[in-house]
Design a protein around this motif. Sequence first.
Motif, mmCIF file in Angstrom:
data_model
loop_
_atom_site.group_PDB
_atom_site.id
_atom_site.type_symbol
_atom_site.label_atom_id
_atom_site.label_comp_id
_atom_site.label_asym_id
_atom_site.label_seq_id
_atom_site.Cartn_x
_atom_site.Cartn_y
_atom_site.Cartn_z
ATOM 1 N N GLN A 29 0.826 -1.189 0.000
ATOM 2 C CA GLN A 29 0.000 0.000 0.000
ATOM 3 C C GLN A 29 0.868 1.249 0.000
ATOM 4 O O GLN A 29 1.961 1.261 0.548
ATOM 5 C CB GLN A 29 -0.899 0.027 1.251
ATOM 6 C CG GLN A 29 -1.944 -1.067 1.250
ATOM 7 C CD GLN A 29 -3.113 -0.690 0.372
ATOM 8 O OE1 GLN A 29 -2.991 0.096 -0.546
ATOM 9 N NE2 GLN A 29 -4.248 -1.272 0.647
ATOM 10 N N ARG A 46 -7.914 -6.584 0.063
ATOM 11 C CA ARG A 46 -7.037 -5.778 0.924
ATOM 12 C C ARG A 46 -5.986 -5.027 0.131
ATOM 13 O O ARG A 46 -5.528 -3.964 0.558
ATOM 14 C CB ARG A 46 -6.374 -6.689 1.965
ATOM 15 C CG ARG A 46 -7.373 -7.306 2.944
ATOM 16 C CD ARG A 46 -6.689 -8.089 4.048
ATOM 17 N NE ARG A 46 -7.689 -8.707 4.921
ATOM 18 C CZ ARG A 46 -7.978 -10.000 4.919
ATOM 19 N NH1 ARG A 46 -7.330 -10.816 4.099
ATOM 20 N NH2 ARG A 46 -8.897 -10.472 5.733
ATOM 21 N N GLU A 73 -7.571 -0.804 -4.238
ATOM 22 C CA GLU A 73 -7.938 0.520 -3.750
ATOM 23 C C GLU A 73 -9.455 0.700 -3.836
ATOM 24 O O GLU A 73 -10.097 1.137 -2.884
ATOM 25 C CB GLU A 73 -7.215 1.587 -4.576
ATOM 26 C CG GLU A 73 -5.711 1.540 -4.376
ATOM 27 C CD GLU A 73 -4.949 2.271 -5.452
ATOM 28 O OE1 GLU A 73 -3.879 2.804 -5.156
ATOM 29 O OE2 GLU A 73 -5.418 2.301 -6.617
ATOM 30 N N THR A 74 -10.010 0.357 -4.978
ATOM 31 C CA THR A 74 -11.457 0.396 -5.153
ATOM 32 C C THR A 74 -11.961 -1.025 -5.406
ATOM 33 O O THR A 74 -11.320 -1.784 -6.123
ATOM 34 C CB THR A 74 -11.847 1.303 -6.333
ATOM 35 O OG1 THR A 74 -11.346 2.616 -6.098
ATOM 36 C CG2 THR A 74 -13.354 1.373 -6.492
ATOM 37 N N ARG A 94 -11.967 -0.198 2.130
ATOM 38 C CA ARG A 94 -11.827 0.028 0.688
ATOM 39 C C ARG A 94 -12.947 0.932 0.171
ATOM 40 O O ARG A 94 -14.032 0.996 0.743
ATOM 41 C CB ARG A 94 -11.899 -1.299 -0.080
ATOM 42 C CG ARG A 94 -10.906 -2.364 0.332
ATOM 43 C CD ARG A 94 -9.481 -1.915 0.174
ATOM 44 N NE ARG A 94 -8.939 -1.426 1.439
ATOM 45 C CZ ARG A 94 -7.724 -0.955 1.581
ATOM 46 N NH1 ARG A 94 -6.922 -0.849 0.542
ATOM 47 N NH2 ARG A 94 -7.309 -0.544 2.761
ATOM 48 N N ASP A 115 -12.656 6.635 -6.083
ATOM 49 C CA ASP A 115 -11.254 6.630 -5.666
ATOM 50 C C ASP A 115 -10.783 8.042 -5.312
ATOM 51 O O ASP A 115 -9.974 8.228 -4.400
ATOM 52 C CB ASP A 115 -10.390 6.052 -6.789
ATOM 53 C CG ASP A 115 -8.928 5.924 -6.387
ATOM 54 O OD1 ASP A 115 -8.628 5.099 -5.501
ATOM 55 O OD2 ASP A 115 -8.079 6.662 -6.948
ATOM 56 N N TRP A 160 -11.922 8.619 -1.865
ATOM 57 C CA TRP A 160 -11.154 7.754 -0.957
ATOM 58 C C TRP A 160 -9.777 8.357 -0.644
ATOM 59 O O TRP A 160 -9.223 8.147 0.431
ATOM 60 C CB TRP A 160 -11.013 6.386 -1.618
ATOM 61 C CG TRP A 160 -10.534 5.284 -0.717
ATOM 62 C CD1 TRP A 160 -11.179 4.764 0.362
ATOM 63 C CD2 TRP A 160 -9.321 4.548 -0.864
ATOM 64 N NE1 TRP A 160 -10.441 3.742 0.898
ATOM 65 C CE2 TRP A 160 -9.299 3.579 0.173
ATOM 66 C CE3 TRP A 160 -8.264 4.582 -1.766
ATOM 67 C CZ2 TRP A 160 -8.252 2.680 0.331
ATOM 68 C CZ3 TRP A 160 -7.218 3.686 -1.614
ATOM 69 C CH2 TRP A 160 -7.216 2.736 -0.572
#
Length: 473
Positions: free
Chosen positions: A183, A283, A286-287, A314, A374, A377
């Motif tokens: 990540q 996990r 991202e989306t 997510r 995204d 996010w």
Amino acid sequence: MSFTVAIVGRPNVGKSTLFNRLVGKKLALVDDTPGVTRDRRPGEARLMGLTFTIIDTAGLEEADEESLQGRMRAQTEAAIDEADLSLFVVDAKNGLTPVDTALAEMLRRRGKPVVLVANKSEARGSDSGFYDAYTLGLGEPTPISAEHGQGMLDLRDAIVEAIGKDRAYAKDDVAVTDVDIPQTSDEGEDEDEEPVYDETKPLRVAIVGRPNAGKSTLINRFLGEDRLLTGPEAGITRDSISVEWDWRGRTIKMFDTAGMRRKARVTEKLEKLSVADALRAIRFAETVVIVFDATIPFEKQDLQIVDLVLREGRAAVLAFNKWDMIEDRQAVLADLREKTHRLLPQARGIRAVPISGQTGWGLDKLMQSIIDTDRVWNKRISTARLNRWLETQQIQHPPPAVSGRRIKLKYMTQVKARPPAFMISCTRSDALPESYTRYLINGLRADFDMPSVPIRIHFRSPDNPYESKKRRT
């Protein structure tokens, strides 16, 4: 220029074990059950100084073209045609079968370099199987043990000889990788800045849902080719397979995942491995796009998958697939909107898009929803704006008094994005009711335009410098 290698062979000879050995990670599912691998899986292999793209494939079997095994065979043949070299794996422990002979003939007809690999050569009684491999007419077999890592130096030398030293050691860009991607860190960013969303950054998207919801068909439609195995049978996909493509100039990396059934129904070890692999893909994405079957939407498992995705932090988008099978679309759409709002209160404002993976209808709108989600996010809000907002919220709806003492919210800042998380310094944080936290989260969604993504709020009480003195008295 780098090169590509396909691992081929009949089922259960150890192809996925060798793939995991070469990439250095347990990316491919491995089980004693024959035919675990069904789709092509690419990865970056490193073998004693060699770096190349490796493709794990399904076991080759003689079968009708329309059957599941026949479609798996077509996927494997496509990988052979794509590769520069094939590693033909045979089982030295159990010996050759007529299928091995037929596959050897098929590889010879392709006219591409082949390295014959005799796997499980560490086992007792494997010598006869090793020497039988000479009868395939593909040169000297290379004895290895993929499970124990034996014979890797000999395998490296055989690959170099087959592909050529200049080609084998040519410098090139890093090969395509798979699910295991770290990540991006949010540390070190200035909390008072609101960075501009990077529209060019590659985006990782996982496609999840119940079995037979149309996940693989959807990805194939995005790619414009039959890259992933599809069919009327439920549960075809087992591994989480990644594919890359460009959408309006942006690199999209999509992960196809196995269908997720209710936990009580998952009893077989192989299905448990498949579901664990799907969770791993969630996990690292991202989306996450949760694919619903529009003809039977909002099953209990659908709601549990959405809840799981949100708990993992997510960004989520709903895709109501098989829209081409819906007759009264306006009525169904209104019903879906009402149920989304009622059944998913924890995902207020979540984007829901009707699509058809079979025809391609609605896919551009789905991709735009993925990008927009995204963007939210990744959103960051300056500390100054947050504290002005917090003051207004307390004026409109003050925190409740507990035991006659009012709770004071003093200071607020965003501690991270992906998903957005905030810290509020306050008095008596342990006494603040959950309802007030929900009030603040809903206010953040509405006032800062943050629908559909998980929002975390952490409360912290400042240290009391007199606490230690009280304990001593």
